[in-house]
Motif scaffolding. Structure first.
Motif: not given
Length: 91
Positions: A27-44
Motif C-alpha cells: 500500500c506504500q505510495l512513495w514509489f510508483e515503480n516498485y516490487e515486494v520480494l518475500v524471502c522465506d528461510n523455512n525450507p518446509e
C-alpha cells in the motif's frame, strides 16, 4: 519496465507478522515503480507462510522459498547488525 525499488522482506515462521508487513508494503505510495520480494528461510513445504502467500494476487509481489535455510539470496545479501561485510581482497 524493471522496478526502481525492491522492498525485501526476509521471514522465518512469522506468517502473522508477515501479513501486516506485506499489506503495508503493497500500500506504500512513495514509489510508483516498485516490487515486494518475500524471502522465506523455512525450507518446509506447505507451511503457514506458503499458505499466506497463496492468498495474494498482486503483480508487484514475488515469493522465494529458500530450500537451504541460508540468508543469502543470489545477488541480494541480507546483512544483519550482528555481521560485517568486508571487501573481497582475493582479487
Amino acid at each position: 519496465m524493471r522496478p526502481q525499488v525492491t522492498i525485501a522482506i526476509p521471514t522465518f515462521k512469522r506468517s502473522a507478522l508477515l501479513r501486516d508487513a506485506l499489506d503495508s508494503a503493497l500500500c506504500q505510495l512513495w514509489f510508483e515503480n516498485y516490487e515486494v520480494l518475500v524471502c522465506d528461510n523455512n525450507p518446509e513445504r506447505g507451511d503457514e507462510t506458503e499458505i499466506l502467500m497463496s492468498t495474494y494476487d498482486n503483480t508487484r509481489l514475488s515469493y522465494y522459498k529458500n530450500p537451504t535455510k541460508s540468508i543469502n539470496f543470489g545477488y541480494v545479501i541480507f546483512l544483519s547488525l550482528s555481521a560485517l561485510a568486508y571487501e573481497n581482497r582475493d582479487s
